[in-house]
Design an enzyme around this catalytic site. Structure first.
Site, mmCIF file in Angstrom:
data_model
loop_
_atom_site.group_PDB
_atom_site.id
_atom_site.type_symbol
_atom_site.label_atom_id
_atom_site.label_comp_id
_atom_site.label_asym_id
_atom_site.label_seq_id
_atom_site.Cartn_x
_atom_site.Cartn_y
_atom_site.Cartn_z
ATOM 1 N N CYS A 31 0.850 -1.188 0.000
ATOM 2 C CA CYS A 31 0.000 0.000 0.000
ATOM 3 C C CYS A 31 0.884 1.235 0.000
ATOM 4 C CB CYS A 31 -0.907 -0.003 1.242
ATOM 5 S SG CYS A 31 -2.125 1.337 1.271
ATOM 6 N N CYS A 35 -1.478 3.405 7.358
ATOM 7 C CA CYS A 35 -2.491 3.653 8.390
ATOM 8 C C CYS A 35 -2.110 2.891 9.657
ATOM 9 C CB CYS A 35 -3.864 3.218 7.899
ATOM 10 S SG CYS A 35 -4.381 4.080 6.394
ATOM 11 N N ASP A 300 -10.552 -13.020 4.714
ATOM 12 C CA ASP A 300 -9.660 -11.868 4.673
ATOM 13 C C ASP A 300 -8.969 -11.642 6.018
ATOM 14 O OD1 ASP A 300 -8.541 -9.391 3.790
ATOM 15 O OD2 ASP A 300 -10.197 -8.321 4.743
ATOM 16 N N CYS A 354 -18.137 -11.515 14.313
ATOM 17 C CA CYS A 354 -17.047 -12.199 13.612
ATOM 18 C C CYS A 354 -16.140 -12.966 14.578
ATOM 19 C CB CYS A 354 -16.231 -11.181 12.827
ATOM 20 S SG CYS A 354 -14.915 -11.929 11.846
#
Length: 441
Positions: A31, A35, A300, A354
């Site tokens: 990326c 972040c 993911d 989750c």
């Protein structure tokens, strides 16, 4: 009923679903931003010798196999990262050409791409509009809260770059939605964040994703076994308050005009009895992730060697999705719930959320409680009366937006009034309403 039938079939012989979701990572974890709360950047360590670019061979296998595996007319190609725009436009031109090459009669495609927006320009805008991509763009709210965590590799602010990319999408009429993480910083400013997204950005579709970074006892990142959280992580009570406060604004002013993913999902749970979002489904395992190498992972959030299902250059996607390991992974979500969850009045809505955040301990000492449990319990209990009303309206073929008038009447009967300009702001900032959340109203 269907769930009971499936439960009785041996895991290994349950066929792949007619549709499933695969999130493609064409640049892996690479990326152009850094972040502070990103959970995926360290995945680069899985492929130390890689160029982190999906090859044409893997791309073609992915497109062809996903189409072949679907027994429905609609196929979604989800592109994410890292930052997928780093692949360049030619990669996505090849992807759409391959989709057309392998398209079966009557089949339609949806391409979605999640981006930080900083690299979007006019050429991207033209392409995305022409091919009808749905773009998710990440922004955490107004400048101050966005730039607190979303910085570039040099530590510089990114707000202006993101806004420039977002305006490109708007200028070209590209369909987009906004993804906002809820973290320890912006979690204290729900109305400011929501109103910024709604009024200043002008989006009509948004989703809020909680930041939960797991740490071990020594304060080191430990995403699979840590039982503590970082100081960037949203607190459970903070998250529940954030969602409930945004909901109160939405349900009184914006139903039918602004769409918030969790609110739409909740209405589906109340009205239809099922969730369109995997986090709130009883089981999971139908939302996988494919790395730039062709390696397929269970989810993911489970891109770790233990959850690698295989490589699509060696075995077809459909075979990997049907694997016993993947089936058991999906069923474990339901089967591993602690007793307090199984007896919870909002289990029908939450489903334990989750598994990646089930590292807390229940009041009776049982492991496997979701870290965000208190927040979700507050939110679902808070929205229940409004969801029941909208469920009734839908049953009578009336618009759910009627809830706004119902909520206003409910407030009137309860003696609730809008705060005056000089009243303390109800968000708790300590400022007057006119100088805080009421500014501009």
């Amino acid at each position: 009923m269907l769930g009971n039938v499936i439960d009785s079939v041996p895991v290994s012989v349950v066929p792949a679903p007619p549709r499933f979701h695969v999130m493609a990572k064409p640049t892996g974890a690479v990326c152009n931003l850094a972040c502070s709360y990103c959970f995926f950047l360290d995945k680069a360590a899985l492929y130390p010798e890689s160029s982190f670019r999906m090859s044409d061979e893997v791309l073609e296998a992915y497109v062809r196999q996903l189409i072949e595996a679907h027994r429905s007319s609609r196929v979604t190609f989800a592109w994410q990262g890292g930052e997928p725009t780093l692949m360049g436009l030619d990669f996505f031109r090849r992807a759409t050409e391959l989709q057309d090459r392998y398209r079966r009669p009557g089949m339609t495609f949806e391409n979605t791409i999640q981006t930080n927006g900083t690299r979007l320009d006019e050429e991207w805008g033209v392409f995305l509009a022409e091919h009808e991509f749905l773009v998710g763009i990440s922004i955490d709210g107004p400048r101050e809260v966005h730039d607190a965590n979303r910085v570039n590799k040099g530590g510089a602010a990114t707000f202006d770059d993101v806004m420039r990319g977002l305006r490109v999408l708007q200028a070209h009429g590209v369909e987009y939605n906004v993804l906002t993480t809820v973290n320890r910083v912006n979690g204290d400013f729900p109305l400011e964040v929501y109103r910024f997204l709604r009024d200043e950005i002008g989006t009509d579709w948004m989703q809020f994703i909680p930041v939960v970074e797991r740490l071990d006892a020594g304060g080191r990142p430990d995403p699979m076994h840590g039982t503590a959280v970082s100081d960037r992580s949203v607190l459970p009570s903070q998250f529940g308050t954030f969602l409930s406060t945004v909901f109160d604004e939405w349900v009184r002013h914006d139903v039918g005009r602004t769409f918030v993913q969790l609110f739409d999902v909740s209405l589906g749970i109340w009205a239809l009895g099922h969730s369109s979002l995997c986090a709130f489904q009883p089981t999971c395992g139908q939302a996988l992730a494919i790395e730039h190498t062709g390696d397929l992972y269970a989810c993911d959030h489970y891109v770790f060697p233990a959850w690698r299902r295989g490589n699509i250059l060696d075995e077809p996607i459909e075979t990997l999705v049907e694997s016993e390991d993947q089936r058991r992974f999906g069923l474990d979500k339901r089967d591993a719930l602690p007793r307090c969850c199984r007896e919870c009045p909002v289990l029908f809505a939450c489903r334990g959320e989750c598994p990646k955040t089930r590292f807390a301990t229940s009041p009776d000492g049982e492991p496997g409680l979701n870290y965000l449990c208190a927040g979700y319990r507050r939110f679902f209990a808070h929205v229940a009366p409004y969801m029941e009303f909208m469920k009734g309206e839908l049953a009578e073929r009336k618009p759910p937006a009627n809830v706004m008038a119902w909520a206003a009447e409910r407030d009137r009967r309860a003696g609730v009034r809008e705060p005056g300009r000089n009243d303390p702001c109800p968000c708790g900032s300590g400022a007057k309403f006119k100088r805080c959340c009421g500014a501009g109203l």
